[in-house]
Design a protein around this motif. Structure first.
Motif, PDB file in Angstrom:
ATOM      1  N   LYS A  18       0.822  -1.197   0.000  1.00  0.00           N
ATOM      2  CA  LYS A  18       0.000   0.000   0.000  1.00  0.00           C
ATOM      3  C   LYS A  18       0.861   1.254   0.000  1.00  0.00           C
ATOM      4  O   LYS A  18       1.877   1.305   0.682  1.00  0.00           O
ATOM      5  CB  LYS A  18      -0.938   0.008   1.215  1.00  0.00           C
ATOM      6  CG  LYS A  18      -1.971  -1.120   1.211  1.00  0.00           C
ATOM      7  CD  LYS A  18      -2.870  -1.039   2.421  1.00  0.00           C
ATOM      8  CE  LYS A  18      -3.907  -2.148   2.410  1.00  0.00           C
ATOM      9  NZ  LYS A  18      -4.802  -2.074   3.576  1.00  0.00           N
ATOM     10  N   GLU A  19       0.428   2.245  -0.753  1.00  0.00           N
ATOM     11  CA  GLU A  19       1.108   3.526  -0.797  1.00  0.00           C
ATOM     12  C   GLU A  19       0.066   4.631  -0.830  1.00  0.00           C
ATOM     13  O   GLU A  19      -1.058   4.441  -1.304  1.00  0.00           O
ATOM     14  CB  GLU A  19       2.003   3.632  -2.050  1.00  0.00           C
ATOM     15  CG  GLU A  19       3.121   2.617  -2.118  1.00  0.00           C
ATOM     16  CD  GLU A  19       4.279   2.932  -1.187  1.00  0.00           C
ATOM     17  OE1 GLU A  19       4.291   4.030  -0.604  1.00  0.00           O
ATOM     18  OE2 GLU A  19       5.163   2.080  -1.049  1.00  0.00           O
ATOM     19  N   SER A  39      -1.162   8.435  -2.152  1.00  0.00           N
ATOM     20  CA  SER A  39      -0.944   9.423  -3.207  1.00  0.00           C
ATOM     21  C   SER A  39      -1.939  10.564  -3.020  1.00  0.00           C
ATOM     22  O   SER A  39      -3.011  10.395  -2.427  1.00  0.00           O
ATOM     23  CB  SER A  39      -1.105   8.800  -4.596  1.00  0.00           C
ATOM     24  OG  SER A  39      -2.421   8.325  -4.770  1.00  0.00           O
ATOM     25  N   LEU A  81      -1.219  -1.428  -4.444  1.00  0.00           N
ATOM     26  CA  LEU A  81      -0.402  -1.694  -5.623  1.00  0.00           C
ATOM     27  C   LEU A  81      -0.495  -3.155  -6.010  1.00  0.00           C
ATOM     28  O   LEU A  81      -0.581  -4.036  -5.146  1.00  0.00           O
ATOM     29  CB  LEU A  81       1.057  -1.333  -5.340  1.00  0.00           C
ATOM     30  CG  LEU A  81       1.320   0.120  -4.964  1.00  0.00           C
ATOM     31  CD1 LEU A  81       2.799   0.321  -4.716  1.00  0.00           C
ATOM     32  CD2 LEU A  81       0.826   1.052  -6.030  1.00  0.00           C
ATOM     33  N   TYR A  92       8.934   4.951 -12.252  1.00  0.00           N
ATOM     34  CA  TYR A  92       7.999   5.152 -11.137  1.00  0.00           C
ATOM     35  C   TYR A  92       7.709   3.841 -10.410  1.00  0.00           C
ATOM     36  O   TYR A  92       7.733   3.785  -9.178  1.00  0.00           O
ATOM     37  CB  TYR A  92       6.704   5.772 -11.665  1.00  0.00           C
ATOM     38  CG  TYR A  92       5.643   6.004 -10.619  1.00  0.00           C
ATOM     39  CD1 TYR A  92       5.810   6.967  -9.627  1.00  0.00           C
ATOM     40  CD2 TYR A  92       4.461   5.266 -10.620  1.00  0.00           C
ATOM     41  CE1 TYR A  92       4.836   7.191  -8.670  1.00  0.00           C
ATOM     42  CE2 TYR A  92       3.483   5.478  -9.667  1.00  0.00           C
ATOM     43  CZ  TYR A  92       3.678   6.442  -8.692  1.00  0.00           C
ATOM     44  OH  TYR A  92       2.711   6.654  -7.741  1.00  0.00           O
ATOM     45  N   ASN A  93       7.446   2.780 -11.170  1.00  0.00           N
ATOM     46  CA  ASN A  93       7.153   1.484 -10.550  1.00  0.00           C
ATOM     47  C   ASN A  93       8.382   0.854  -9.920  1.00  0.00           C
ATOM     48  O   ASN A  93       8.261   0.030  -9.006  1.00  0.00           O
ATOM     49  CB  ASN A  93       6.546   0.534 -11.580  1.00  0.00           C
ATOM     50  CG  ASN A  93       5.095   0.855 -11.893  1.00  0.00           C
ATOM     51  OD1 ASN A  93       4.435   1.567 -11.131  1.00  0.00           O
ATOM     52  ND2 ASN A  93       4.598   0.362 -13.016  1.00  0.00           N
ATOM     53  N   PRO A 118      10.053   2.094  -5.534  1.00  0.00           N
ATOM     54  CA  PRO A 118       9.915   1.505  -4.191  1.00  0.00           C
ATOM     55  C   PRO A 118      10.931   0.405  -3.897  1.00  0.00           C
ATOM     56  O   PRO A 118      11.313   0.207  -2.742  1.00  0.00           O
ATOM     57  CB  PRO A 118       8.483   0.945  -4.202  1.00  0.00           C
ATOM     58  CG  PRO A 118       7.756   1.786  -5.195  1.00  0.00           C
ATOM     59  CD  PRO A 118       8.772   2.059  -6.268  1.00  0.00           C
ATOM     60  N   LYS A 143      12.090   3.785   2.374  1.00  0.00           N
ATOM     61  CA  LYS A 143      10.843   4.490   2.656  1.00  0.00           C
ATOM     62  C   LYS A 143      11.109   5.630   3.628  1.00  0.00           C
ATOM     63  O   LYS A 143      11.811   5.475   4.617  1.00  0.00           O
ATOM     64  CB  LYS A 143       9.814   3.527   3.246  1.00  0.00           C
ATOM     65  CG  LYS A 143       8.427   4.124   3.325  1.00  0.00           C
ATOM     66  CD  LYS A 143       7.390   3.085   3.693  1.00  0.00           C
ATOM     67  CE  LYS A 143       5.996   3.682   3.710  1.00  0.00           C
ATOM     68  NZ  LYS A 143       4.968   2.679   4.044  1.00  0.00           N
ATOM     69  N   ARG A 185       4.554   7.525  -1.768  1.00  0.00           N
ATOM     70  CA  ARG A 185       5.323   6.741  -2.727  1.00  0.00           C
ATOM     71  C   ARG A 185       6.286   7.652  -3.481  1.00  0.00           C
ATOM     72  O   ARG A 185       5.889   8.731  -3.942  1.00  0.00           O
ATOM     73  CB  ARG A 185       4.369   6.070  -3.714  1.00  0.00           C
ATOM     74  CG  ARG A 185       5.045   5.106  -4.661  1.00  0.00           C
ATOM     75  CD  ARG A 185       4.039   4.474  -5.569  1.00  0.00           C
ATOM     76  NE  ARG A 185       4.681   3.580  -6.508  1.00  0.00           N
ATOM     77  CZ  ARG A 185       4.041   2.954  -7.485  1.00  0.00           C
ATOM     78  NH1 ARG A 185       2.745   3.130  -7.634  1.00  0.00           N
ATOM     79  NH2 ARG A 185       4.691   2.152  -8.292  1.00  0.00           N
ATOM     80  N   THR A 212       8.170   9.758  -6.052  1.00  0.00           N
ATOM     81  CA  THR A 212       7.600  10.264  -7.303  1.00  0.00           C
ATOM     82  C   THR A 212       8.609  11.131  -8.045  1.00  0.00           C
ATOM     83  O   THR A 212       9.202  12.031  -7.447  1.00  0.00           O
ATOM     84  CB  THR A 212       6.340  11.109  -7.002  1.00  0.00           C
ATOM     85  OG1 THR A 212       5.391  10.286  -6.309  1.00  0.00           O
ATOM     86  CG2 THR A 212       5.714  11.640  -8.276  1.00  0.00           C
ATOM     87  N   LYS A 237      10.103  12.215  -1.986  1.00  0.00           N
ATOM     88  CA  LYS A 237       9.660  11.100  -1.152  1.00  0.00           C
ATOM     89  C   LYS A 237       8.566  11.494  -0.158  1.00  0.00           C
ATOM     90  O   LYS A 237       8.046  10.629   0.556  1.00  0.00           O
ATOM     91  CB  LYS A 237      10.864  10.507  -0.401  1.00  0.00           C
ATOM     92  CG  LYS A 237      11.915   9.920  -1.334  1.00  0.00           C
ATOM     93  CD  LYS A 237      13.167   9.479  -0.593  1.00  0.00           C
ATOM     94  CE  LYS A 237      12.905   8.365   0.382  1.00  0.00           C
ATOM     95  NZ  LYS A 237      14.156   7.870   1.002  1.00  0.00           N
TER      96      LYS A 237
END
Length: 289
Positions: A2-3, A5, A74, A114-115, A118, A123, A131, A133, A150
């Motif tokens: 989970k993130e 946005s 995600l 972007y994917n 992570p 983190k 997440r 970006t 971040k």
């Protein structure tokens, strides 16, 4: 996985008297029109005020930025994505990574920077962590330094620094043909002002291309394909450019010879002067050892 946005943000105007967040916030977000929905979002820690988690006891006085987040579930497949990225700099607020050529920064593709972020970055422990970006973009065939936010506050502030031209970017390219040693290209793109400064550092004679130049580029503005279009406009396209090239002057199979090699800016939270550089790719060094 989970993130969070950002969905919407709201800037509070001047208020005559303070008011509780849960009262003020009703109706400020299109996606959260009801009082009960807003209170639930507060309890789920999806409402931030000036990048701090909002509470029902908080009073709004005016001038604050209220941000609504959503939790993204995600796809599990993203855990299997393996795109190792070189990390040049990282702290709790931002990072600078090196984008390899042939990968898009973001979009509908599964394999994107972007994917991949992570799996490559730590983190953030900040309360407004989200997440990671990208703050700006590099073209699909371009390699080099990419600035990453971040936290929601760092993304907002860094984006503003770009708007205000307070982040200085520099690129290296290998261009084709004879060039002035240094100059400025001032040519509007898409009916918008576009300026690029350049300086030729080395030139070699080429049997096929007459001359090849190692040129450093300083984009003053940031239009789509600006560097590629500007060099093409003066008759010195970038080696390997499949979109902007002269007849019989396209080098195939080696990719685009354009590399984002430098980022300079003041860290918005520590006030440290950051100058981050990246080595030229090996294919550049084969031409200019």
């Amino acid at each position: 996985m989970k993130e969070k946005s950002i969905i919407e943000s709201h800037l509070v105007p001047e208020l005559e008297t303070p008011i509780r967040l849960q009262e003020y916030g009703v109706g400020i977000f299109k996606t959260l029109p009801t009082k009960s929905g807003f209170k639930k979002a507060i309890k789920k820690e999806l409402i931030f005020v000036n990048d701090t988690i909002g509470t029902t006891a908080l009073f709004i006085k005016g001038g604050e930025t209220i941000t609504l987040y959503q939790v993204n579930e995600l796809p599990k497949a993203i855990d299997k994505l393996k795109v190792p990225l070189k990390v040049h700099y990282e702290d709790d607020f931002l990072a600078v990574i090196e984008k390899p050529p042939g990968v898009v920064v973001s979009g509908n593709s599964f394999v994107t920077i972007y994917n991949a972020l992570p799996q490559n970055l730590q983190k953030s422990t900040q309360p407004d962590a989200i997440r990671p970006t990208p703050i700006h973009r590099l073209d699909y065939p371009t390699s080099g330094l990419l600035l990453i936010g971040k936290t929601s506050s760092s993304i907002r502030i860094l984006s503003k620094l770009f708007e205000n031209k307070e982040i200085r970017k520099a690129y290296y390219a290998i261009s084709i043909g004879k060039m002035e040693s240094e100059d400025e290209i001032n040519l509007p793109l898409e009916n918008k002002k576009a300026i690029t400064q350049f300086k030729v550092e080395q030139t070699v004679i080429s049997e096929r291309f007459e001359f090849l130049n190692l040129v450093q580029l300083f984009p003053i503005t940031g239009r789509k394909h600006q560097l590629r279009k500007h060099l093409f406009s003066i008759g010195n396209p970038i080696l390997g450019d499949r979109e902007y090239h002269l007849k019989d002057k396209l080098l195939k199979g080696k990719g685009l010879y354009l590399h984002a090699n430098s980022l300079q800016f003041t860290h918005p939270f520590t006030q440290e002067k950051l100058i981050i550089t990246s080595e030229l790719p090996k294919k550049f060094k084969k031409i200019f050892p």
